[in-house]
Design an enzyme around this catalytic site. Structure first.
Site, mmCIF file in Angstrom:
data_model
loop_
_atom_site.group_PDB
_atom_site.id
_atom_site.type_symbol
_atom_site.label_atom_id
_atom_site.label_comp_id
_atom_site.label_asym_id
_atom_site.label_seq_id
_atom_site.Cartn_x
_atom_site.Cartn_y
_atom_site.Cartn_z
ATOM 1 N N ARG A 50 0.855 -1.188 0.000
ATOM 2 C CA ARG A 50 0.000 0.000 0.000
ATOM 3 C C ARG A 50 0.893 1.241 0.000
ATOM 4 O O ARG A 50 1.072 1.908 1.025
ATOM 5 C CB ARG A 50 -0.921 -0.010 1.219
ATOM 6 N N ASP A 52 2.460 4.841 -0.241
ATOM 7 C CA ASP A 52 1.927 6.130 0.187
ATOM 8 C C ASP A 52 1.870 7.115 -0.971
ATOM 9 O O ASP A 52 2.392 6.864 -2.062
ATOM 10 C CB ASP A 52 2.804 6.716 1.299
ATOM 11 N N ARG A 196 10.571 4.826 4.418
ATOM 12 C CA ARG A 196 10.991 6.225 4.345
ATOM 13 C C ARG A 196 11.638 6.690 5.643
ATOM 14 O O ARG A 196 12.602 7.466 5.625
ATOM 15 C CB ARG A 196 9.798 7.102 3.994
#
Length: 254
Positions: A50, A52, A196
């Site tokens: 999923r 971002d 990240r």
């Protein structure tokens, strides 16, 4: 009823992420709309990752159940003729019964592109993080050692669903070529924002803003407040997804 599996690539810059949302364009929404235009059938597409908002993909895997009898050899061309240019179908096949792009996956690999450059570039800046300082790959590698293994990564991301926050990071590879650095992270799964935040900490270690050993302390603290800001999304790519082989020829894989 068939299970269809697709390997997709996309430029996530102008999207609100992979997963459907009530507002904003999403990759899932584009894929479902394209299938409906091609076949007249409404389906729910499931993605292995999923991603971002602003995150890209080179090898995102999706699957869905369909009653359409469109020949599998026509699906890729038909969808690519309907999808926007920022989304592409790379491969397509009929998957085995029970295959699910997300829940059948046993590994994901992300790549993060970093460019050491004092000059802006309107093209490269779209797909990489530009750093004006000098990064030390060795410091980044020393820091990465503290993130490899089976650990609780709640300090680096948020759980989605009931999977908890334990993840197995099997490899972090930092490669340099001229002014480019590529950070590759392989894990069985990722928390939301985990890749990240990990890259953000590695960059800070590489710039000398924190010591490499700080990543061990921050991981053990289990406190998101101890971890610095995440790296921006534009340099991150979902590179590939791994599935267990069902036979020696790899049948059953996407």
């Amino acid at each position: 009823m068939r299970t269809i599996g697709l390997v997709t690539a996309y430029d996530g810059t102008d999207y609100a992420g992979f997963q459907w949302q009530s507002s904003g364009r999403t990759i899932q929404g584009e894929l479902e709309d394209a299938w409906r235009r091609v076949t007249g059938e409404s389906v729910r597409v499931n993605g292995a990752g999923r991603t971002d908002a602003g995150v890209h993909a080179l090898g995102q895997v999706v699957s869905f159940r369909s009653e359409s009898r469109i020949p599998v050899e026509r699906i890729r061309e038909a969808l690519n003729g309907t999808l926007p240019e920022s989304v592409s179908i790379r491969r397509c096949r009929i998957a085995e019964d029970g295959f699910h792009a997300r829940f059948s996956a046993i590994g994901r690999r992300y790549r993060y592109l970093i460019r050491q450059d004092r000059e802006r570039n309107v093209f490269l800046d779209r797909y990489s993080l530009r750093i004006t300082g000098v990064l030390s790959p060795d410091r980044m590698r020393n820091a990465a050692r503290h993130l490899i293994g089976v650990h609780d990564f709640r300090a680096f991301g948020q759980a989605t669903g009931e999977g908890g926050t334990i993840r197995h990071v099997s490899r972090i590879r930092i490669a340099q070529r001229d002014r480019w650095l590529v950070v590759g992270i392989t894990s069985n799964a990722f928390l939301r924002g985990m890749a990240r935040r990990m890259v953000g900490e590695l960059v800070r270690a590489g710039l000398g803003h924190i010591e490499p050993e700080a990543l061990l302390e921050r991981r053990k603290a289990l406190d998101p407040g101890e971890v610095g800001p995440p790296a921006p999304p534009n340099g991150l790519f979902l590179a590939s997804v791994r599935y267990p082989a069902t036979d020696e020829a790899g049948n059953g894989l996407i």
